[in-house]
Design an enzyme around this catalytic site. Structure first.
Site, mmCIF file in Angstrom:
data_model
loop_
_atom_site.group_PDB
_atom_site.id
_atom_site.type_symbol
_atom_site.label_atom_id
_atom_site.label_comp_id
_atom_site.label_asym_id
_atom_site.label_seq_id
_atom_site.Cartn_x
_atom_site.Cartn_y
_atom_site.Cartn_z
ATOM 1 N N GLU A 118 -5.728 -7.899 -0.072
ATOM 2 C CA GLU A 118 -6.761 -7.693 1.123
ATOM 3 C C GLU A 118 -7.697 -7.618 1.062
ATOM 4 O O GLU A 118 -7.946 -6.821 -0.251
ATOM 5 C CB GLU A 118 -6.045 -6.632 1.326
ATOM 6 C CG GLU A 118 -4.730 -6.834 2.013
ATOM 7 C CD GLU A 118 -4.447 -5.899 3.158
ATOM 8 O OE1 GLU A 118 -4.910 -5.098 3.617
ATOM 9 O OE2 GLU A 118 -2.665 -4.920 2.857
ATOM 10 N N GLU A 120 0.750 -1.277 0.122
ATOM 11 C CA GLU A 120 0.186 -0.028 -0.165
ATOM 12 C C GLU A 120 0.895 1.387 0.037
ATOM 13 O O GLU A 120 0.961 2.206 0.417
ATOM 14 C CB GLU A 120 -0.756 -0.009 1.307
ATOM 15 C CG GLU A 120 -2.201 -1.091 1.174
ATOM 16 C CD GLU A 120 -2.830 -0.689 1.602
ATOM 17 O OE1 GLU A 120 -2.647 0.127 2.910
ATOM 18 O OE2 GLU A 120 -4.136 -1.861 2.217
HETATM 19 O O1 AHR Z 1 -5.540 -5.666 6.735
HETATM 20 C C1 AHR Z 1 -4.761 -4.496 7.853
HETATM 21 C C2 AHR Z 1 -4.314 -3.373 7.117
HETATM 22 O O2 AHR Z 1 -5.023 -3.544 6.233
HETATM 23 C C3 AHR Z 1 -2.943 -4.052 6.165
HETATM 24 O O3 AHR Z 1 -1.715 -4.197 7.414
HETATM 25 C C4 AHR Z 1 -3.418 -2.766 4.990
HETATM 26 O O4 AHR Z 1 -2.152 -3.283 4.430
HETATM 27 C C5 AHR Z 1 -4.054 -2.720 4.915
HETATM 28 O O5 AHR Z 1 -4.683 -1.126 5.542
#
Ligand code: AHR
Length: 502
Positions: free
Chosen positions: A292, A173
Site C-alpha cells: 500500500e 495491518e
Molecule cells: O487503502 C486504504 C486503507 O489504508 C486500507 O484499507 C488499509 O489497509 C490502510 O489503512
C-alpha cells in the site's frame, strides 16, 4: 542554472526490476468495486457487469498484480459469502468502512476481472476475525484442481480450472488499533507462522506476505517487524510496508521529499529483516511487498474514525482528487521503489479505482485518468530489465521534516535484452529549472526515443469529469544526447521520464 550530474553504467546494478513492482490494490471500499470496476447496466459494461472503459484504462496504466479484497475490509470478511449463486449471497455489515457489503462481487468475479485486465491476483486472507482453518479453506477452494469438497464447490460454481493464486497476504495491518483483531506482534507473529505453515502443507511454493507495520510512524514500528519475523522468518517470503503521504500545513518542500521517507522506511525494514536473519541463522533474505503506497489526504476518513447510523451500500469514500504536485510526488515514490528493486520485489499502488485512485468513474458516466495515472503508467511501461546504481552529484535543499535532501532524485533502468535505458527524474526545486547531465557508459545508447515531463505552472491543477485532460504528460524538447551525455532540463516541481535506445 544548477546542474545535477550522474553516470550510468549497466555494469553497476541494484537488481532486476520485478514486474510485480507495478501492482495495485482493489478493496471493497467506497466505489472501488461497485461503480468502479463493476457497474452492470452501465453503457460500457460487458455481459458480466465489468466496465470496459475502466478495463481499458487499467491496461493502459500497466498494472501487473492486484491485491484483493482488502485492506481493512478483509479483517471482517468471510470469503464464502462471495461465492455461489448471487441471489443466495448474504448482505453483511462491513465494519471497517461502515457499509453494507452485498457480496455481488467475490472471488470468482474478481478472478475473472483479473483475467480480462491481464493482471495477477494477489489474495489477502482474514486473520482479524478468522484464522488458520479459513485460510486453508479459501486456499483449497481457489487452488486445488478438484476432488475435494471445496475444490468441487468451486467447479460447481462455474470455475472448472483452479485460480492458481501464487501470492497470499497473511491478514492486513494487524498492528493498527483500528483493525478488527488488532494484535500484539507476538500474537500476530505466531498466528502468521501457523497459518503460513499450514498453507504450505497444501502448497509449499506459495509466496506469503506477513504484515509489517501499517506505517513507519506507528509507535511499534521496528519492534513489530522484528518480533513478527522472529516468529515467522522461515515461513514467509515477504514482509509488507504501507505508507501514505500528504502535504501538511502547506509545506511543499517536505511533501516533495516524501521519497526520502520511503527510502528510510525501506532501509529500516531491510535492516530489521536482516538482523532477524542473523538471529535465526537463515540463508533466505526476506523481500518487501510495499503493498500500500500513495498520496492520501485522509481528513475525516482516517481508518477507524468513521462513525454514523447508516450502513450504505455504495458511498463516495476516500475520493481524493489529485493535483499536479501529488502526481510529481507519486513519480518520486516510484523512483524510491526502483532504487530498492533488489529488496522491494512487489508493490501495490493503493488503490486502483475511485478510492485514492489513479482512475475515476462517474456512475453511468465516463471514466478518466487522475494526474497520478501518468507517472505510474510511464514508469511501468519504461522501467524494464534491471535497476541501475545511481549516484547523483547535486546540491541539497533544506526541508522542515527531512532535513537536507537532494534537489533532484533519479532512478534508471537498463534492459539487457533490448539495450533500452530509461531515466526517471524528480525536480524538487520550487523555483526555476534545473539541468540534468547523464554520462552514459560508452556506446550503450545512440538516441533519445522519448522524453516526457509532468509539470504545470498551476500545481493545484487536476483532472475532473468536466476537464479530464487538463493535466497530462508533455514532450520535453530539451532532451538531447551529445557525445554520450544526456542533457535534459527539468522545470521546477516536475517529474520526467527519458527513454534512450541503443
Ligand atoms: O487503502 C486504504 C486503507 O489504508 C486500507 O484499507 C488499509 O489497509 C490502510 O489503512
Amino acid at each position: 542554472m544548477t546542474t545535477a550530474r550522474l553516470r550510468l553504467d549497466p555494469a553497476f546494478t541494484v537488481g532486476p526490476v520485478n514486474r510485480r513492482l507495478f501492482g495495485s490494490f482493489v478493496e471493497h471500499l467506497g466505489r472501488c468495486v461497485y461503480e468502479g470496476i463493476y457497474e452492470p447496466g452501465h453503457p460500457e459494461a460487458d455481459a458480466e457487469g465489468f466496465r470496459r472503459d475502466v478495463l481499458e484504462l487499467v491496461r493502459e496504466l500497466g498494472v501487473t498484480t492486484v491485491r484483493y479484497p482488502g485492506g481493512n475490509f478483509v479483517s471482517g470478511y468471510r470469503w464464502e459469502d462471495g461465492v455461489g449463486p448471487r441471489e443466495e449471497r448474504p448482505r453483511r455489515l462491513d465494519l471497517a468502512w461502515r457499509a453494507t457489503e452485498t457480496n455481488e462481487v467475490g472471488l470468482h468475479e474478481f478472478a475473472r476481472w483479473c483475467e480480462l485486465a491481464d493482471v495477477e491476483l494477489m489474495y489477502a486472507v482474514n486473520l482479524g476475525t478468522r484464522g488458520v482453518a479459513e485460510a486453508l479453506d479459501v486456499l483449497e477452494y481457489a487452488n486445488i484442481p478438484g476432488g475435494t469438497a471445496l475444490s468441487d464447490a468451486r467447479r460447481a460454481n462455474g470455475a472448472e480450472q483452479p485460480f492458481d493464486i501464487r501470492m497470499w497476504c497473511l491478514g492486513n495491518e494487524m498492528d493498527g488499533p483500528w483493525q478488527l483483531g488488532h494484535s500484539t506482534p507476538e500474537e500476530y507473529g505466531r498466528l502468521a507462522s501457523q497459518t503460513a505453515k499450514a498453507m504450505r502443507q497444501i502448497d509449499k511454493d506459495l509466496e506469503l506476505v506477513v504484515c509489517g507495520s501499517s506505517g513507519s510512524g506507528m509507535p511499534t514500528f521496528g519492534t513489530w517487524e522484528r518480533t513478527v519475523l522472529e516468529h515467522s522468518y522461515d515461513d514467509v517470503d515477504y514482509i509488507s510496508c504501507h505508507a501514505y503521504y500528504q502535504e501538511r500545513d502547506g509545506d511543499l518542500a517536505s511533501f516533495l521529499a516524501s521519497g526520502v521517507d520511503m527510502d528510510r522506511f525501506i532501509e529500516s525494514v531491510v535492516a530489521t529483516a536482516d538482523h532477524v536473519r542473523a538471529l535465526v541463522r537463515s540463508d533466505k533474505r526476506i523481500q518487501i511487498s510495499f503493498d500500500e503506497w500513495n498520496v492520501w489526504y485522509m481528513g475525516a476518513e482516517e481508518p477507524g474514525t468513521i462513525t454514523g447510523d447508516e450502513w450504505p451500500e455504495v458511498q463516495h469514500r476516500l475520493e481524493n482528487v489529485y493535483s499536479v504536485k501529488d502526481a510529481v510526488v507519486v513519480g518520486g515514490l516510484l523512483i524510491s521503489l526502483l532504487r530498492h528493486a533488489d529488496r522491494v520485489t512487489a508493490a501495490s499502488l493503493a488503490q486502483l479505482v475511485n478510492a485514492i485512485a489513479p482512475i475515476m468513474t462517474a456512475p453511468g458516466g465516463p471514466a478518466w485518468r487522475q494526474t497520478t495515472f501518468f507517472p505510474f503508467a510511464t514508469t511501468s511501461r519504461l522501467a524494464r530489465g534491471v535497476s541501475l546504481d545511481v549516484r547523483v552529484d547535486v546540491p541539497t535543499t533544506t526541508t522542515a521534516v527531512y532535513g537536507d535532501v537532494p534537489l533532484v532524485d533519479v532512478a534508471a533502468t537498463h534492459d539487457p535484452e533490448t539495450g533500452d535505458v530509461a531515466v526517471f527524474a524528480l525536480n524538487r526545486a520550487t523555483e526555476g529549472p534545473l539541468e540534468v547531465e547523464v554520462e552514459l557508459a560508452t556506446g550503450i545508447v545512440s538516441r533519445v526515443a522519448e522524453a516526457l515531463t509532468l509539470h504545470d505552472d498551476d500545481l493545484e491543477a487536476t483532472n475532473t469529469r468536466e476537464h479530464p485532460d487538463r493535466v497530462g504528460l508533455e514532450e520535453n524538447p530539451t532532451a538531447r544526447l551529445d557525445g554520450g551525455v544526456l542533457h535534459v532540463t527539468l522545470p521546477p516541481v516536475s517529474w520526467t521520464a527519458v527513454s534512450l535506445k541503443p
